[in-house]
Enzyme design. Structure first.
Site, PDB file in Angstrom:
ATOM      1  CG  HIS A  49      10.721  -3.296   5.661  1.00  0.00           C
ATOM      2  ND1 HIS A  49       9.755  -3.015   6.591  1.00  0.00           N
ATOM      3  CD2 HIS A  49      10.608  -2.328   4.707  1.00  0.00           C
ATOM      4  CE1 HIS A  49       9.077  -1.940   6.221  1.00  0.00           C
ATOM      5  NE2 HIS A  49       9.588  -1.499   5.078  1.00  0.00           N
ATOM      6  CD  GLU A  50      12.908  -1.549   1.761  1.00  0.00           C
ATOM      7  OE1 GLU A  50      12.110  -1.465   0.810  1.00  0.00           O
ATOM      8  OE2 GLU A  50      12.889  -0.758   2.721  1.00  0.00           O
ATOM      9  CG  HIS A  81       7.885  -2.513   0.551  1.00  0.00           C
ATOM     10  ND1 HIS A  81       6.591  -2.108   0.787  1.00  0.00           N
ATOM     11  CD2 HIS A  81       8.659  -1.846   1.466  1.00  0.00           C
ATOM     12  CE1 HIS A  81       6.575  -1.240   1.801  1.00  0.00           C
ATOM     13  NE2 HIS A  81       7.808  -1.081   2.234  1.00  0.00           N
ATOM     14  CG  HIS A 124       2.268  -5.192  -1.986  1.00  0.00           C
ATOM     15  ND1 HIS A 124       2.031  -4.043  -1.272  1.00  0.00           N
ATOM     16  CD2 HIS A 124       1.040  -5.618  -2.379  1.00  0.00           C
ATOM     17  CE1 HIS A 124       0.737  -3.798  -1.219  1.00  0.00           C
ATOM     18  NE2 HIS A 124       0.121  -4.740  -1.888  1.00  0.00           N
TER      19      HIS A 124
END
Length: 701
Positions: free
Chosen positions: A481-482, A485, A488
């Site tokens: 998940h991290e 990010h 991104h």
């Protein structure tokens, strides 16, 4: 080092000049080995003064406003402040100390006042307003028009159009909210640091597997204690609740965890919450909104609290039904074992693990040896290589803020460096709990080819000595998940820093991260990287298939604890009358009544109770917006379906479209338009319900 050099270094540590030097470190990474707390006060003072002068010059420019002399000039301003602030906030979260905490309390209201003064500058807003009105007829790129719109919206929402008395009151509110947010987070940290569950004999360790005992023993040694220590880090609490057969100790650590910020005394957060709720409501009304939730969502994908509530309520009913069915099955399991007690919240994870062994034919201890942190880092890098052509090379010459931090150079498919990625994975007392992504430097092209420096911070329990760190499947999900990010931020390819990377709507920012989690669950990824940490053997196919088939096990519990938090968040921030706001000052009472209203199962606490709900009260990044994770999940479930529909989870054409419209585009267009550019349409909640296993009616076990 010569005596003169030593004196110069000491002077820099006093006056903060370090932050205004040209850093000769690799990739101009901050020289963390030279950073000391004493530098921040003078560095902030100088950087704030420089930024104020830059803004004053832009506002006083006698020339008519143009994109370059107003918007681009603002984008170029404040570089020194960014430099100081990015380093300070990284250290304040990931490796803090008493000196940094004191500075944080001092600087947060000053920063709030500084930005509020800029964002309510009437002369500056007049220049932006002129450009906004004329944008359609000016020779501007699509990205430039978007940047103007973002500035105009930001200034309008900050109160730039208000009269002088309203601006003055708004300034007071914003400064006070900043101070309260800092106090809130520091209180939670203090409660986490002050709690330890210190175990000394074998009877107290009953049920705990070897990997937990080793980690707890290492934690005790680090604290200078004999025996074993469990802390209030989530990565320590949750496995303890999952495995400990000592019901009394489960209750003790559970209560410590859920009572953070709610213990009375100087670290109690209830008064802070009551004041923040009142001030946020007042702020919204000053800006012409019914309540804070309407103010916050006006500039989000959801647009209205009603839209957010509709999604939460759509998922709530089937999730609650599933959770209640699981509760009844676990209560039956307790009875079968001869237990004469009602299932309580501190029992849920323990009996859920037993229930999983029975229904799914595996337990956490059987899969954890195959989930080695280093192998899973390789898995997340492999996924990025397959999707986006990225390569990762570990660097040992880059300054870091703690010896545990690792750094990788990231290159694109053509061999061009696109940035550095920092992984700070292990829990420690100097780090705030949770997991997050941040940046030391954002990508941009306005001032040259500026490559990003992106950070992931997690709180995994570090294995002792040279032993590999083993993760739970939920920890592995957090890792992916991290990193979603992080991608991104790393893949961002825009000109203007204000729309780079994760500078998007809160209910859109979780799309890249939650979407990335899907690849962790794919058999072809697990077959390659889920290997036993001792033998190197791959996870047995039968176990792998059971793991994949059970990915929605206990999903009712996880969904209920999340949605209850999101609803309470919305309800706190939907208060508008003085009477209702005053009543909500009884924070615990408000929580109880709200959970009773939605018939929240008593055996499931909110994922984040209000007194430690940092997402919404520590700076307010997700205030009235915790629903965003589920809003983004509607998008990510549908987005991954785009890959599944091709028959290839790494389909090159779909991956390129994902890269171009989502991961690299930052905030260069409206999020709804960005998603439609990727998928051709907006999604419904159907894919989310299917993903969570709620598409079929719930039956009793």
């Amino acid at each position: 080092m010569s005596q003169a050099q030593s004196l110069n270094t000491q002077a820099a540590s006093v006056n903060g000049d370090l932050f205004f030097e040209d850093w000769t470190t690799p990739d101009a990474v901050p020289p963390f080995d030279r950073v000391v707390p004493e530098q921040f006060r003078p560095a902030y003072a100088r950087a704030l003064a420089e930024h104020e002068a830059e803004i004053a010059a832009i506002a006083a420019n006698p020339e008519p406003p143009t994109f370059d002399n107003t918007i681009a000039a603002m984008e170029r301003s404040g570089r020194a402040l960014d430099r100081v602030g990015n380093v300070f906030h990284l250290l304040a979260g990931a490796h803090t100390n008493d000196a940094l905490l004191e500075i944080e309390r001092e600087i947060s209201p000053k920063l709030a006042r500084h930005w509020n003064t800029i964002n309510t500058n009437a002369v500056l807003f007049a220049r932006i307003d002129t450009l906004m009105r004329d944008a359609a007829k000016l020779p501007l790129t699509t990205e430039q028009k978007r940047v103007i719109e973002r500035y105009h919206t930001g200034f309008r929402r900050a109160g730039a159009a208000l009269d002088a008395p309203a601006k003055k009151r708004l300034t007071e509110i914003i400064e006070r909210l900043a101070a309260l947010g800092t106090a809130f987070s520091q209180n939670v940290l203090a409660d986490e640091q002050s709690f330890t569950l210190h175990l000394k004999d074998e009877a107290e360790l009953a049920g705990l597997p070897g990997f937990m005992r080793e980690a707890m023993q290492a934690e005790a040694r680090e604290r200078g204690l004999d025996g074993y220590v469990a802390t209030l880090s989530r990565s320590s609490v949750e496995p303890f609740l999952q495995f400990s057969s000592r019901r009394d100790l489960r209750e003790k650590i559970y209560r410590g965890f859920i009572m953070r910020g709610d213990n009375g005394g100087p670290t109690d957060n209830k008064a802070n919450i009551a004041e923040m709720v009142r001030l946020r409501a007042e702020r919204a009304k000053l800006l012409g909104f019914e309540d804070f939730a309407h103010y916050r969502l006006d500039d989000a994908m959801a647009k209205t609290p009603a839209a957010a509530r509709h999604l939460l309520e759509t998922v709530w009913a089937p999730a609650r039904a599933r959770a209640l069915a699981d509760r009844d099955a676990m209560q039956q399991l307790i009875a079968e074992e001869g237990g004469n007690f009602k299932l309580e919240a501190w029992d849920w994870r323990y009996y859920a693990e037993k229930f999983r062994q029975r229904t799914c034919e595996f337990d956490e201890t059987s899969i954890k040896p195959y989930l080695n942190l280093d192998s899973l880092i390789e898995a997340m890098f492999y996924t990025a290589q397959r999707l986006f052509g990225l390569s990762f090379t570990q660097r040992n010459d880059v300054p870091v803020w703690h010896p545990d931090v690792r750094v990788w150079e990231v290159k694109d498919k053509d061999g061009n460096e696109i940035g550095l990625f920092f992984g700070d994975y292990f829990a420690r007392s100097s780090k705030r709990s949770g997991a997050w992504m941040t940046s030391i430097r954002d990508q941009e092209k306005l001032s040259g080819d500026i490559r990003p420096l992106i950070v992931n911070v997690c709180n995994f329990t570090k294995a002792p000595g040279s032993e590999p760190t083993l993760l739970s499947f939920e920890d592995a999900r957090t890792l992916f998940h991290e990193f979603g990010h992080a991608l991104h931020g790393l893949l961002s390819s825009v000109t203007y820093p204000s729309i780079a990377g994760t500078s998007v709507a809160t209910d859109f920012v979780e799309l890249p991260s939650q979407l990335y989690e899907h690849w962790l669950e794919q058999p072809q990824v697990l077959r390659r990287f889920a290997r036993h940490y001792q033998t190197g053997e791959p996870m047995p196919e039968e176990l792998l298939q059971r793991l994949v088939a059970a990915r929605n096990f206990n999903k009712g519990f996880g969904t209920v604890e999340y949605i209850s938090s999101a609803i309470v968040d919305l309800d706190f921030h939907s208060l508008s009358s003085e009477r209702d706001i005053a009543a909500a000052a009884d924070v615990d009472g408000f929580e109880r009544e709200d959970l009773a209203r939605i018939a929240n199962p008593q055996e499931i606490a909110m994922r984040h109770r209000p007194p430690h709900f940092a997402h919404i009260f520590s700076g307010g990044g997700y205030a009235a917006a915790y629903y965003s994770y589920m809003w983004s999940e509607v998008l990510d479930a549908d987005a991954f379906a785009a890959f599944e529909e091709t028959g290839d989870i790494f389909d090159p054409a779909t991956a390129k479209r994902l890269h171009d419209t989502i991961y690299s585009a930052g905030g260069s267009q409206d999020p709804a338009d960005a998603y439609k550019a990727f998928r051709g349409r907006l999604p419904s909640a159907d894919a989310l319900l299917k993903k969570r296993g709620f598409a079929e009616p719930v039956t009793s076990h």
